[in-house]
Scaffold this active site. Structure first.
Site, PDB file in Angstrom:
ATOM      1  N   THR A 151       0.698  -1.216  -0.163  1.00 20.10           N
ATOM      2  CA  THR A 151      -0.028   0.181   0.143  1.00 20.10           C
ATOM      3  C   THR A 151       1.153   1.005   0.141  1.00 20.10           C
ATOM      4  O   THR A 151       1.934   1.389   1.108  1.00 20.10           O
ATOM      5  CB  THR A 151      -1.286  -0.252   0.994  1.00 20.10           C
ATOM      6  OG1 THR A 151      -1.644  -0.970   0.946  1.00 20.10           O
ATOM      7  CG2 THR A 151      -1.517   1.232   1.340  1.00 20.10           C
ATOM      8  N   GLY A 190       2.983  -2.871   8.603  1.00 23.22           N
ATOM      9  CA  GLY A 190       3.886  -3.162  10.137  1.00 23.22           C
ATOM     10  C   GLY A 190       4.418  -3.618  10.368  1.00 23.22           C
ATOM     11  O   GLY A 190       5.217  -4.064   9.911  1.00 23.22           O
ATOM     12  N   GLU A 433      -6.815  -5.074   4.472  1.00 17.83           N
ATOM     13  CA  GLU A 433      -6.468  -6.484   3.646  1.00 17.83           C
ATOM     14  C   GLU A 433      -7.540  -6.843   2.518  1.00 17.83           C
ATOM     15  O   GLU A 433      -8.726  -7.353   1.876  1.00 17.83           O
ATOM     16  CB  GLU A 433      -6.752  -7.788   4.237  1.00 17.83           C
ATOM     17  CG  GLU A 433      -5.122  -7.942   4.785  1.00 17.83           C
ATOM     18  CD  GLU A 433      -3.874  -8.023   4.143  1.00 17.83           C
ATOM     19  OE1 GLU A 433      -3.365  -7.319   3.640  1.00 17.83           O
ATOM     20  OE2 GLU A 433      -4.281  -9.178   3.159  1.00 17.83           O
TER      21      GLU A 433
END
Lengths: 691, 691
Positions: A151, A190, A433
């Site tokens: 992303t 993350g 997701e």
């Protein structure tokens, strides 16, 4: 340690239970051996003193939270590394509660989550054998820490719109990575902010002057010794969030950053030394990996529901409030039918999601295994299934968890209840997701395609086979049974698919092109997907629970089937409007279902505490309460089950000074002996701030 | 300062607007003079440099957050004190946006909130004239800081169950306050933890050996000079929460703590020197104060919806994503009908709540004025109205705000979007000042009583008069107009009230006593209240907007009426099942309403940005974005309206080091030049921790 004695309200509740709680524990874990394994891991992890927080995370600054979570992550992953030497930890990839104990360690999210959750799986699934041989041992051994960077700031849903470029330079046999604009910056991964030293970067591949679309690359971003970002890499943190505050989400940009040619993951497509691009055999081969996380979210939500309902049901069993009858004692709030209505559906939903999620996992495993043999036939159906199930389960679970939180009144608003963080973690799954609406419209595309085929009588894939039936005959008589309701939901799914399909066609007839017509009808298309998904959830949870419960003792079998029936009847009542529109259900039938729903609430009532006991969630995993300064409050409210660590002396941290002292109790200091400003707030732990 | 130029997407959107935005601004404020006053306050407050955060609150520890908010509260309230010398600030008690700028200062909640919100109003409404003469000037002048201590650890909903005692000692002419158990501890009062030095304590009054129920007392809890808790007072903080983390919620216990007799608030009941208890003229006289906060919550929710929709609509106007048509640019996501469906109803709901809330306020003012003259007739109806409107508006607004947050994708999960804190603040209103289900059942009691009266043809109070109509004749023809839908909702309200009433009766016939029968039917009773409340919301917002918009220009009148129509049609579609059950609506009518809803979305579409501009919410009040480290991201995404302060140089705090540097931009340092761990997280400000 008098506090470990069991609360009398809970003792009474447990005596009412009609089934063997341990039998249900094993059933939920998938067998006694799995329960034993899980408990072994829990005991080992929770015995590590260094993993216990002295100060609850919510008191810390953002920086301190990260430092604390990375400290714990290092200890925990070192433990798992050693544990894996004698045990196979790779089973963590299939749905299991074995490792959920991590939630008790982190409360929020591990900064290493994407290492095992996406970095390792991507290497396993998309690198060539020699690449995997080099990278995988290091990754599994935690010599390198990775994440998955796809992303971008300006691009989430639309993968083809990614802007990061990887341009092949045949002279040096390297790819040159660039972030040509600010929107090209990777955003969200993350562990990227300060933790990872490697990542999978998804970038537009250019070679010989041509763009071949997005491909994955294995990229080292920080120096192995100094942990400093390498030259040409810009990396940092995106800041605090609703939850996931220890996930260490980061941004990443490249400025002419070079990596060797062999850092492109080459299981499928390849770039040869001279820059020749070799296409993958199928562009769907990377598709399976995308589906993986979505499939797991269904069972994840089952678990989050079990956590939330455990807290809320035990609270309801021990909280007494109001006086409906003059002179009588205040009843436990679980006696109020409105409270039962809020809580029992959360238990039922957890079971429905677990069995449906496991069925979906088995389907996924079969389809990916077939893909390995070159058979991609079932992939579109799996994709359509995973999209809507991920979307609907994440959204509904978040609503159910909020209902549990609200059912605890003001106490549910307090971090010490454990509910706010569960809610905020669940809420994230609606977006990550695959965003809810985007996924629902993916399933809608499959439904519309299937509807067209059904209307010409073509053979359908199993999960949409009902469309053929209803395209021919929508005149089924109504039956007030789970099977009858499931048939009704099929009728709704078919009816809404038809309506949405016809809306698209009607818009096309006004001169709009297909995509504009699709957009105009999209609210109805989402509704069709939702109806389809509810039909699947009811059908599969009922079928799977029937099948799985065959070996259970009769008492327990009755209980688990009633839970799924409650789930089905609850949704029939919620969606009565749709049933009225698309089936032959009558007003009187709805009254019958309402009555049946109330009977099921009454049937669950005596088993409620037993049912949440059977989720077998240790208090350390369930909530923050054991380190909270109002531990005596919890003692008094008697929310506490048999295995809660509640002696304040076990938590000698900053809260000793702050404990409430009961007038009849001893030991704690009086507030009046201290300065008002300093008495309660915890001291800020010493941290090194070298800036 | 190039960043203050307006984003081209927003310029284009603003050019499409069909009405005069300033006219709507004045309409929302209740007149141009109110707009000018509000802007004056905003300018004055936002010009105070010391109120700007150097580090956004989410980065701070719990202790630092409190210290920062109390620092700002002192500056802000000193400003308001001075401002009140030339202006009347007491108008803050009626619904107004004039002082909402405080939200821009605190982001979360002021630790003084309960001082002005409940401490002062209670003194005004419940103390005798000589008491008010002594206490009120000090409170208004902020010489003393107070809060309102009613809820206890074990007692919220059930006021009569409070355990704190105030026992009169005629020898010394004092009350002796005690917390006999731990559940008797006061729990939740905002500002109590470390801020307040006084509070209103609600306690069981004992005199001459007899208990006379709960009464309010004015109690000093901390020393005026040292701010230390007085001897016999135990006070502290209850810990972090989902939101309200700067509200400084506390606990409070008493151990033989003595206060003078005249500290009992004696406007109504009294205790004489010899301990004789003198009853209040009516036990309903304190009732009006209870209703006060519930009434204000309706307009509060209107405002929170305007904040959330402003952020989400502007984001949708400037965020481009996906490529429905090959070769064409990515459209702004506001073009997707699913996105319009999520956002426009939030705008419409804000308007519906504002006009309904103002109507409710006027009703409240009239009823309390009548009460002053001894007429209590309308109090039960007001109570029933305020209960369900508070409950339904708080819950629905929270859901709408979450929808806005989800509509911003991952960015809505980030604190910098401003949406998480708005959502968490709104979520609290579902619970405080009367829990959702408890309030809904209060209204249900009124409805059932009214239904019984209606069935024997008695004259009804205005808001339930429709029950008479439907108890006689439920055979209205269906009309697809706002008036027709409102009539339909009346039919649903009446039908559900009847069904719930009959369910209670049926349970009674099985031998249950009334309260058990009531409990068994309570899910249906809550549903009846909800249906009644939706009928009220639709009816009153439509009637009020018709009335209020008469003086508007034709273009604007059309727009605001379409918004209320959208609100009504949206709920008709949401509640289609209930309409199908209780009215003559047909499947074809639902298709007509669906079409009308889509037309209304299309009508709002060109005005969407103009509509949120007309909420006239300055960016400082709307979100945290201006102090966020990714200010350049916002520049790029162009979310920024005309009046946003976005030049990073204006925010010279800790984030200068951390700014993302665009490859084509200048000035910021590269991440690679700094240590990875230190580069982004803000330094912890120096605080004095003297413990």
């Amino acid at each position: 340690m008098a506090m470990s004695s069991v609360n009398p309200d809970l003792v009474r509740e447990r005596q009412k239970c009609s089934f063997d709680v341990q039998e249900l524990v094993h059933f939920i874990d998938g067998g006694e051996e799995h329960t034993l394994e899980r408990r072994e891991v829990e005991n080992l992890v929770l015995d590590i003193k260094e993993l216990k927080d002295v100060v609850p995370e919510e008191f810390l600054s953002h920086k301190e939270r990260y430092e604390n979570s990375i400290r714990k992550a290092c200890i925990l992953y070192e433990f798992f590394r050693k544990y894996s030497e004698t045990n196979n930890t790779l089973d963590a990839f299939s749905p299991t509660n074995k490792y959920r104990v991590q939630m008790g360690v982190f409360k929020d999210i591990s900064p290493f989550m994407l290492h095992m959750g996406m970095f390792v799986p991507t290497i396993m699934n998309q690198s060539a054998p020699d690449q995997a041989a080099e990278w995988l041992p290091k990754a599994l051994n935690l010599e390198i820490i990775g994440t998955y960077a796809q992303t971008e700031l300006g691009h989430g849903t639309f993968l083809r719109g990614l802007e990061t470029t990887a341009t092949y330079d045949p002279k040096t046999e390297e790819f040159v990575l660039n972030s040509p604009t600010l929107t090209a910056y990777k955003w969200w991964p993350g562990g990227l902010a300060h933790t990872a030293n490697h990542c999978i970067v998804v970038a537009q591949l250019y070679t010989n002057g041509k763009c071949y679309g997005v491909h994955p690359f294995f990229v080292q971003i920080r120096d192995s010794e100094t942990h400093m970002p390498l030259t040409g890499v810009k990396v940092g943190e995106i800041g605090p969030k609703l939850g996931f505050n220890t996930a260490n989400n980061g941004f990443l940009g490249f400025n002419n950053f070079r990596i060797p040619r062999m850092n492109m993951l080459m299981k499928n497509a390849q770039v040869l030394k001279d820059g020749t691009y070799v296409k993958a055999k199928s562009d769907k081969l990377t598709y399976g990996t995308m589906v993986f996380v979505r499939v797991l979210i269904v069972t994840d939500m089952a678990y989050e529901l079990s956590r939330a309902s455990t807290i809320a049901v035990r609270y309801a069993a021990v909280r007494h409030q109001s006086q409906p009858k003059p002179g009588e004692p205040e009843p436990a709030i679980i006696e109020y039918v409105t409270q039962q209505h809020k809580l029992f559906i959360a238990i039922a939903t957890s079971h429905a999601y677990r069995v449906t999620g496991n069925w979906l996992w088995n389907t996924y495993s079969k389809v990916t295994s077939d893909m390995g043999k070159g058979n991609l036939d079932q992939l579109p159906e799996l994709h359509a299934l995973a999209c809507c199930l991920k979307a609907v389960c994440s959204r509904d679970a978040t609503l159910r968890i909020e209902e549990c939180r609200l059912a605890c009144g003001g106490h549910g608003y307090m971090a010490s209840s454990g509910l706010p963080i569960i809610q905020n973690i669940a809420a994230a799954t609606i977006t990550y997701e695959g965003e809810y609406t985007v996924l629902m419209l993916q399933t809608a595309r499959y439904l519309v395609k299937a509807w067209k085929q059904a209307s010409v009588g073509k053979v359908m894939t199993p999960t949409v086979a009902y469309l053929v039936d209803f395209s021919k005959n929508s005149n089924h008589i109504w039956e007030n049974t789970p099977e009858g309701i499931i048939r009704g939901f099929h009728a709704v799914g078919a009816g809404k698919t038809q309506a949405a399909f016809e809306a698209v066609q009607a818009h096309e007839k006004t001169g709009l092109d297909f995509e504009d017509a699709w957009n105009r009808a999209s609210v109805q298309l989402v509704n069709a997907s939702e109806a389809h998904c509810r039909a699947i959830l009811c059908e599969m949870s009922w079928a799977e629970m029937q099948r799985l419960s065959q070996t259970l003792s009769p008492n327990l079998r009755k209980v688990v089937l009633e839970l799924i029936e409650m789930y089905i009847v609850f949704w029939a009542l919620e969606k009565r409007g749709e049933l009225l529109m698309y089936t032959k259900i009558q007003k009187d039938d709805i009254a019958v279902l309402q009555k049946r729903y109330e009977e099921l609430l009454a049937a669950v009532r005596p088993n409620a505490v037993g049912l949440v006991d059977a989720f077998d969630i240790r208090d350390e995993v369930k909530s923050h309460a054991q380190t909270f300064n109002t531990v005596r409050y919890l003692k008094l409210l008697k929310v506490i089950g048999i295995n809660m660590i509640t002696d304040p002396e076990l938590h000698p941290g900053c809260f000793r000074r702050a404990r409430v002292r009961a007038p009849d109790g001893g030991g704690a200091e009086e507030s009046s002996q201290r300065g008002a400003r300093q008495q309660i707030l915890p001291p800020v732990p010493q941290t090194s701030d070298q800036s």
